[in-house]
Design a protein around this motif. Structure first.
Motif, short mmCIF file in Angstrom:
data_model
loop_
_atom_site.label_atom_id
_atom_site.label_comp_id
_atom_site.label_asym_id
_atom_site.label_seq_id
_atom_site.Cartn_x
_atom_site.Cartn_y
_atom_site.Cartn_z
N UNK A 324 3.22 48.29 -90.39
CA UNK A 324 3.08 49.24 -89.29
C UNK A 324 4.36 50.03 -89.05
N UNK A 325 5.50 49.33 -89.08
CA UNK A 325 6.75 49.88 -88.57
C UNK A 325 7.73 50.31 -89.64
N UNK A 326 7.56 49.83 -90.88
CA UNK A 326 8.65 49.90 -91.82
C UNK A 326 9.65 48.81 -91.47
N UNK A 327 10.79 48.81 -92.16
CA UNK A 327 11.81 47.80 -91.93
C UNK A 327 12.91 48.38 -91.05
N UNK A 328 12.94 47.97 -89.79
CA UNK A 328 13.89 48.51 -88.83
C UNK A 328 15.26 47.84 -88.92
N UNK A 329 15.54 47.19 -90.04
CA UNK A 329 16.85 46.63 -90.37
C UNK A 329 17.33 45.64 -89.29
N UNK A 330 18.52 45.87 -88.74
CA UNK A 330 19.07 44.94 -87.76
C UNK A 330 18.21 44.83 -86.51
N UNK A 331 17.40 45.86 -86.26
CA UNK A 331 16.52 45.84 -85.08
C UNK A 331 15.26 45.02 -85.31
N UNK A 332 14.93 44.74 -86.57
CA UNK A 332 13.62 44.15 -86.88
C UNK A 332 13.43 42.80 -86.21
N UNK A 333 14.45 41.95 -86.19
CA UNK A 333 14.30 40.65 -85.57
C UNK A 333 13.98 40.74 -84.09
N UNK A 334 14.62 41.70 -83.40
CA UNK A 334 14.36 41.89 -81.98
C UNK A 334 12.99 42.48 -81.71
N UNK A 335 12.66 43.56 -82.42
CA UNK A 335 11.37 44.22 -82.22
C UNK A 335 10.22 43.29 -82.56
N UNK A 336 10.32 42.59 -83.68
CA UNK A 336 9.21 41.73 -84.12
C UNK A 336 9.11 40.45 -83.28
N UNK A 337 10.22 39.99 -82.72
CA UNK A 337 10.17 38.86 -81.78
C UNK A 337 9.44 39.28 -80.51
N UNK A 338 9.73 40.49 -80.04
CA UNK A 338 9.03 41.00 -78.86
C UNK A 338 7.53 41.07 -79.12
N UNK A 339 7.14 41.57 -80.29
CA UNK A 339 5.71 41.65 -80.63
C UNK A 339 5.10 40.26 -80.72
N UNK A 340 5.84 39.30 -81.26
CA UNK A 340 5.32 37.93 -81.38
C UNK A 340 5.12 37.31 -80.01
N UNK A 341 6.09 37.50 -79.12
CA UNK A 341 5.94 36.99 -77.75
C UNK A 341 4.73 37.62 -77.06
#
Length: 400
Positions: A324-341
């Motif tokens: 969906x997003x592509x790889x947002x690099x250093x942001x990916x862990x934060x963005x994808x954790x938010x989506x998981x929560x």
């Protein structure tokens, strides 16, 4: 939680795009201007309201610091933190990026190399280039006086920042931590993955069809940008101020794989996940969902699939949001954790976009191919980086 992503500004925009199955990947004109660069698509952030940040702060910010500030402002508002709490020594910050602003570096060296001159260089340029640019700009914006840490572990940065922040709270060094990751897109970011033959190059004319995590026809990473910030606090602190608790971070591991700089090891990935579960006191059988790092590369997806299958089997649902997003690099862990929560709280799991034909080296998992109702009590979030830096976080539904 607060987010800026290829779907726009805000967690609501992020979740709306994921729920609709949209793609944030699109053509990027600047990439077509680079000689020798094959990929011409990326996950860019749409126009955001950067002027809502006062100029006295904004003038030392590159795009990634602007993204981080907008995301952090949303997270702070959602958490209901007041100025007194933010400026108290008990509140800290753990926020990283891959490097400092490459845009600012390019602007400086374009002037410097043209006649070896620094004339015309603004005093604020260095504050965009330094590696802790996002963290220090955010600390200035909010008046944070507690500890400020700026991890830099490429694609593991966001998850590592969250885990380190959680540890700071758990051992009593800070009561509250603002944490996550941010990155801005530059053609050199795309060029890096193109040079090491890890970038998606076969879908330039159909951008929405890549990346393709776990898919037979996957051909690499699509670079993207954004920011994902979370507010963490101790349970006692949250209960004392009657805060709405979205989830619990119960386990964290960050490990090194010294076997190869670029090629991931399934044994090393499994070891990282296992240590995170041990830290949480959770058995593999208790994991309901894995938010995979899976970027769409041949080697990376295969190694992560083998690791998940060996440790967790086919029990938990597995999906990657990079389709969906592509790889947002250093942001990916934060963005994808938010989506998981968010998925934990709404009882849904979103699929891996563009996964149409599961590759033979990615079988053995319970891949999510369409949005499903699925109760999640325990989720595992993976992030892995070049250089063998592996990170896993265990998230649990909060139940008082």
């Amino acid at each position: 939680m607060g987010a800026v992503s290829p779907f726009g500004t805000g967690v609501e925009s992020l979740m709306r795009g994921l729920a609709a199955g949209e793609s944030g990947v699109r053509p990027m004109a600047a990439l077509r201007e680079i000689s020798g660069l094959v990929p011409t698509i990326a996950g860019t952030v749409p126009d955001c309201d950067e002027k809502s940040i006062p100029r006295k702060f904004r003038r030392s910010m590159s795009p990634m610091s602007i993204y981080a500030t907008l995301a952090a402002r949303e997270a702070v508002a959602m958490a209901g933190l007041d100025e007194a709490t933010l400026t108290d020594a008990g509140t800290g910050l753990c926020l990283g990026s891959t490097v400092g602003s490459v845009q600012a570096m390019q602007a400086f060296f374009a002037r410097y190399l043209d006649g070896l001159s620094i004339e015309g260089t603004k005093a604020t340029e260095f504050f965009k280039i330094m590696n802790h640019s996002c963290a220090t700009n955010l600390a200035q914006f909010f008046g944070i006086t507690g500890r400020v840490v700026a991890p830099s572990a490429a694609c593991s940065t966001g998850c590592q920042s969250i885990g380190l922040a959680a540890e700071a709270v758990a051992i009593g060094r800070q009561e509250v931590m603002l944490c996550g990751g941010a990155d801005e897109l530059h053609p050199l970011t795309v060029g890096t993955f193109d040079v090491i033959e890890a970038a998606s190059t076969g879908y330039n004319e159909v951008a929405e069809q890549t990346p393709r995590p776990f898919d037979r026809d996957r051909d690499g990473i699509v670079c993207a940008e954004g920011a994902g910030l979370l507010v963490l606090e101790s349970l006692d602190h949250a209960l004392a101020r009657n805060a709405t608790i979205l989830a619990e971070i119960s386990g964290f591991a960050s490990t090194s794989d010294p076997s190869n700089l670029a090629s991931p090891s399934d044994e090393a990935i499994a070891r990282c996940m296992s240590r995170a579960l041990d830290d949480a006191g959770v058995s593999p059988a208790e994991v309901d969902y894995v938010n995979a790092h899976a970027t769409g590369t041949r080697l990376g997806d295969a190694a992560e699939s083998a690791a998940i299958a060996s440790l967790l089997g086919a029990g938990p649902k597995v999906s990657s949001l990079k389709g969906h997003l592509g790889h947002t690099m250093a942001a990916s862990g934060g963005i994808e954790t938010i989506a998981t929560i968010s998925m934990i709280n709404i009882g849904l799991v979103f699929p891996t976009r563009n996964l149409l034909d599961i590759a033979t080296d990615c079988v053995g998992l319970s891949h999510v191919l369409e949005t499903e109702k699925w109760p999640i009590t325990t989720a595992l979030k993976n992030s892995f980086a070049l250089g063998g830096i592996n990170t896993s976080i265990v998230l649990r539904r909060y139940d008082d």
